[in-house]
Motif scaffolding. Structure first.
Motif, PDB file in Angstrom:
ATOM      1  N   VAL A 218       0.863  -1.167   0.000  1.00  0.00           N
ATOM      2  CA  VAL A 218       0.000   0.000   0.000  1.00  0.00           C
ATOM      3  C   VAL A 218       0.905   1.223   0.000  1.00  0.00           C
ATOM      4  CG1 VAL A 218      -0.244  -0.029   2.532  1.00  0.00           C
ATOM      5  CG2 VAL A 218      -1.958   1.148   1.135  1.00  0.00           C
ATOM      6  N   SER A 219       0.589   2.190  -0.861  1.00  0.00           N
ATOM      7  CA  SER A 219       1.467   3.347  -1.080  1.00  0.00           C
ATOM      8  C   SER A 219       0.723   4.635  -0.795  1.00  0.00           C
ATOM      9  CB  SER A 219       1.965   3.371  -2.530  1.00  0.00           C
ATOM     10  OG  SER A 219       2.617   2.165  -2.863  1.00  0.00           O
ATOM     11  N   TYR A 220       1.482   5.632  -0.321  1.00  0.00           N
ATOM     12  CA  TYR A 220       0.921   6.941   0.005  1.00  0.00           C
ATOM     13  C   TYR A 220       1.664   8.008  -0.786  1.00  0.00           C
ATOM     14  CZ  TYR A 220      -0.672  10.865   2.967  1.00  0.00           C
ATOM     15  OH  TYR A 220      -1.223  12.032   3.439  1.00  0.00           O
ATOM     16  N   ARG A 221       0.887   8.885  -1.404  1.00  0.00           N
ATOM     17  CA  ARG A 221       1.459  10.047  -2.073  1.00  0.00           C
ATOM     18  C   ARG A 221       0.426  11.155  -2.075  1.00  0.00           C
ATOM     19  NH1 ARG A 221       0.224   9.555  -8.515  1.00  0.00           N
ATOM     20  NH2 ARG A 221      -0.080  11.766  -8.152  1.00  0.00           N
ATOM     21  N   ALA A 222       0.870  12.354  -2.384  1.00  0.00           N
ATOM     22  CA  ALA A 222      -0.016  13.503  -2.551  1.00  0.00           C
ATOM     23  C   ALA A 222      -0.340  13.641  -4.043  1.00  0.00           C
ATOM     24  CB  ALA A 222       0.659  14.764  -2.024  1.00  0.00           C
ATOM     25  N   PRO A 223      -1.288  14.500  -4.403  1.00  0.00           N
ATOM     26  CA  PRO A 223      -1.566  14.691  -5.831  1.00  0.00           C
ATOM     27  C   PRO A 223      -0.357  15.177  -6.613  1.00  0.00           C
ATOM     28  CG  PRO A 223      -3.339  15.609  -4.496  1.00  0.00           C
ATOM     29  CD  PRO A 223      -2.233  15.243  -3.554  1.00  0.00           C
ATOM     30  N   ASP A 224       0.509  15.953  -5.979  1.00  0.00           N
ATOM     31  CA  ASP A 224       1.702  16.472  -6.634  1.00  0.00           C
ATOM     32  C   ASP A 224       2.924  15.980  -5.860  1.00  0.00           C
ATOM     33  OD1 ASP A 224       3.319  17.825  -8.364  1.00  0.00           O
ATOM     34  OD2 ASP A 224       2.456  19.811  -7.986  1.00  0.00           O
ATOM     35  N   PHE A 225       4.108  16.177  -6.452  1.00  0.00           N
ATOM     36  CA  PHE A 225       5.341  15.775  -5.782  1.00  0.00           C
ATOM     37  C   PHE A 225       5.514  16.555  -4.477  1.00  0.00           C
ATOM     38  CE2 PHE A 225       6.286  15.088 -10.377  1.00  0.00           C
ATOM     39  CZ  PHE A 225       6.375  13.706 -10.318  1.00  0.00           C
ATOM     40  N   TRP A 226       6.271  15.975  -3.539  1.00  0.00           N
ATOM     41  CA  TRP A 226       6.541  16.664  -2.282  1.00  0.00           C
ATOM     42  C   TRP A 226       7.301  17.964  -2.537  1.00  0.00           C
ATOM     43  CZ3 TRP A 226       3.448  14.502   0.829  1.00  0.00           C
ATOM     44  CH2 TRP A 226       3.314  13.113   0.925  1.00  0.00           C
ATOM     45  N   ARG A 227       7.033  18.953  -1.721  1.00  0.00           N
ATOM     46  CA  ARG A 227       7.789  20.200  -1.823  1.00  0.00           C
ATOM     47  C   ARG A 227       9.188  19.987  -1.224  1.00  0.00           C
ATOM     48  NH1 ARG A 227       2.956  21.963   0.783  1.00  0.00           N
ATOM     49  NH2 ARG A 227       1.428  22.773  -0.693  1.00  0.00           N
ATOM     50  N   PRO A 228      10.226  20.482  -1.876  1.00  0.00           N
ATOM     51  CA  PRO A 228      11.563  20.390  -1.281  1.00  0.00           C
ATOM     52  C   PRO A 228      11.577  21.004   0.114  1.00  0.00           C
ATOM     53  CG  PRO A 228      11.733  21.043  -3.579  1.00  0.00           C
ATOM     54  CD  PRO A 228      10.271  21.070  -3.241  1.00  0.00           C
ATOM     55  N   GLY A 229      12.256  20.338   1.039  1.00  0.00           N
ATOM     56  CA  GLY A 229      12.327  20.803   2.406  1.00  0.00           C
ATOM     57  C   GLY A 229      11.236  20.271   3.313  1.00  0.00           C
ATOM     58  N   THR A 230      10.275  19.541   2.764  1.00  0.00           N
ATOM     59  CA  THR A 230       9.183  18.987   3.568  1.00  0.00           C
ATOM     60  C   THR A 230       9.708  17.950   4.564  1.00  0.00           C
ATOM     61  OG1 THR A 230       7.523  19.355   1.845  1.00  0.00           O
ATOM     62  CG2 THR A 230       7.049  17.634   3.456  1.00  0.00           C
ATOM     63  N   THR A 231       9.130  17.949   5.759  1.00  0.00           N
ATOM     64  CA  THR A 231       9.376  16.892   6.743  1.00  0.00           C
ATOM     65  C   THR A 231       8.181  15.958   6.752  1.00  0.00           C
ATOM     66  OG1 THR A 231      10.735  18.324   8.147  1.00  0.00           O
ATOM     67  CG2 THR A 231       9.792  16.371   9.177  1.00  0.00           C
ATOM     68  N   ILE A 232       8.446  14.663   6.637  1.00  0.00           N
ATOM     69  CA  ILE A 232       7.389  13.649   6.629  1.00  0.00           C
ATOM     70  C   ILE A 232       7.569  12.748   7.840  1.00  0.00           C
ATOM     71  CG2 ILE A 232       6.329  11.743   5.360  1.00  0.00           C
ATOM     72  CD1 ILE A 232       7.390  12.926   2.801  1.00  0.00           C
ATOM     73  N   SER A 233       6.490  12.563   8.597  1.00  0.00           N
ATOM     74  CA  SER A 233       6.494  11.646   9.735  1.00  0.00           C
ATOM     75  C   SER A 233       5.426  10.585   9.510  1.00  0.00           C
ATOM     76  CB  SER A 233       6.219  12.389  11.041  1.00  0.00           C
ATOM     77  OG  SER A 233       7.263  13.303  11.328  1.00  0.00           O
ATOM     78  N   VAL A 234       5.805   9.331   9.727  1.00  0.00           N
ATOM     79  CA  VAL A 234       4.904   8.202   9.467  1.00  0.00           C
ATOM     80  C   VAL A 234       4.869   7.292  10.680  1.00  0.00           C
ATOM     81  CG1 VAL A 234       4.366   6.281   7.913  1.00  0.00           C
ATOM     82  CG2 VAL A 234       5.591   8.273   7.039  1.00  0.00           C
ATOM     83  N   ARG A 235       3.685   6.812  11.001  1.00  0.00           N
ATOM     84  CA  ARG A 235       3.526   5.743  11.983  1.00  0.00           C
ATOM     85  C   ARG A 235       2.649   4.658  11.377  1.00  0.00           C
ATOM     86  NH1 ARG A 235       0.025   5.577  17.610  1.00  0.00           N
ATOM     87  NH2 ARG A 235       0.567   3.420  18.166  1.00  0.00           N
TER      88      ARG A 235
END
Length: 431
Positions: free
Chosen positions: A194-211
């Motif tokens: 199962v995959s997660y993405r936004a409609p567009d590419f991530w913005r440079p500098g974004t912090t992503i936290s996943v649990r």
């Protein structure tokens, strides 16, 4: 005398009228008495009292009208408080880690309204024994790493996940981004990934936290999740690779500027390279390709290898094909480049960078790698096991518009059976 009596009467009338005027300034006391006080909140909680053998992933469900949840206190049999928090949508309280097996817990929930009216409910329940079957999972995002802007978050499983178990699992996959950039989870057809993405590419500098809070979560067919996994990572700058079979050239874009063209040799007609949008999944200074047991067996050590598919397609150094690079295809499906160009690519790219290959004889199978960008947003969200939030529901793009503002869209793929992702291994047979 008559005049004096009239004056006294006038004074008495004025004095009698003053209290009536003053009383009018304070409102009608009868109206105040008749206005009903707001009712206390109505609260329903789950699990039901005395529930037994619940999964250790159990949450405290809350349904409130005329108020909102003010406090949730969960304690074990010894009275020790369990850490946790309400979900953002207010539907349940979720423990910060799975509960213990074969234990009794008490939950006390308090709801309040704006008038200060409160109601409290309690429930006591017990968890199941240790399960006989566990489904092993894997989270691709690791803490303290920097990834490319096309990095999908993927959770893969050691066995197929039945469709009726996917919604419950998906609710336990939590993502936050800073700055906010909401997305959607989408399942491969076979339920292995199962995959997660936004409609567009991530913005440079974004912090992503996943649990991925999967410890004890029902996985179907009597199996339960193995453990919780977490990761917090950064997104780097925009790097895209475009490989065109017609020209046998790779174009490298950095921050949307073409910075280098590299001659390549792709897969020969008997072992063609896949066309599609794929993402760099692994980077190895050296690795061994071992296809022993296949119709074309070989064992070879290669350098500066970057994995694109589970099926064994890489970009790697191939000094033996330098004479063919830019001219003809001679590989077993990989993208061959020179030693110097492979070193430069290793320094330039990151895991999570998008690679678009076009013009070859076959198209990429969905699920053969991190293929979240190989379909349109409209198609991607169809794989969600939960309703798609309103703020990311797809809008119909203009015909022929490139996807997400990145490199040109990949060729449309056929509805092939998805490949199941194996456990990544540096020796799993490149091509």
């Amino acid at each position: 005398m008559v005049m004096r009596r009239r004056a006294v009467l006038l004074v008495m009338l004025v004095m009698t009228a003053i209290p009536l005027v003053l009383a009018g300034c304070t409102g009608n006391p009868l109206e105040r008495v008749g206005r009903p006080a707001p009712p206390p909140p109505k609260l329903t909680i789950t699990p039901a009292a005395h529930s037994r053998d619940l999964p250790t992933s159990v949450e405290i469900g809350t349904a409130v009208t005329d108020g909102k949840v003010a406090d949730v206190v969960v304690t074990d049999a010894n009275g020790v408080r369990v850490d946790g928090a309400m979900r953002a949508d207010g539907t349940s309280w979720m423990p910060s880690k799975a509960l213990a097996n074969k234990q009794t817990y008490t939950a006390e929930v308090t709801a309040k309204n704006d008038a200060g009216k409160a109601v409290t409910q309690k429930t006591t329940f017990s968890t199941m024994d240790k399960p006989a079957k566990r489904t092993v999972s894997n989270l691709n995002l690791q803490s303290d790493q920097t990834y490319g802007v096309a990095m999908p978050i993927t959770v893969s499983f050691a066995s197929d996940i039945p469709k009726d178990a996917r919604a419950g699992i998906q609710r336990r996959l939590l993502v936050s981004t800073d700055p906010p950039q909401p997305g959607v989870w989408s399942w491969d057809e076979n339920g292995r990934q199962v995959s997660y993405r936004a409609p567009d590419f991530w913005r440079p500098g974004t912090t992503i936290s996943v649990r991925a809070a999967l410890d004890g979560v029902p996985m179907g067919e009597g199996s339960f999740g193995d453990t919780d996994r977490t990761g917090t990572a950064k997104i780097g700058n925009r790097v895209f690779l475009e490989i065109d079979n017609a020209t046998k050239q790779m174009s490298v874009f950095k921050d949307d500027v073409l910075v280098k063209k590299i001659p390549v040799s792709l897969g020969k007609s008997s072992t063609p390279t896949s066309s599609g949008k794929m993402v760099i999944m692994e980077k190895h200074e050296s690795t061994v390709f071992d296809t022993t047991g296949s119709p074309d067996p070989y064992v070879v050590t290669v350098f500066n290898a970057q994995r694109l598919t589970w099926g064994g397609e890489f970009i790697h150094a191939a000094p033996w094909s330098v004479g063919e690079q830019g001219e003809r295809n001679v590989s077993h499906g990989c993208t061959n480049v020179s030693d110097a160009n492979s070193e430069w690519l290793m320094e330039t790219t990151r895991i999570g960078d998008l690679v678009t290959i076009k013009g070859t004889e076959v198209t990429l199978d969905q699920g053969n790698g991190w293929t979240a960008w190989n379909v349109s947003w409209d198609e991607f969200v169809k794989g969600s096991a939960l309703p798609v939030p309103a703020d990311v529901r797809p809008a119909s793009p203009a015909p022929g518009a490139p996807a997400s503002g990145g490199p040109p869209a990949a060729e449309k793929r056929p509805a092939d059976k998805p490949a199941a992702p194996p456990t990544p291994s540096s020796s799993s047979g490149g091509r």
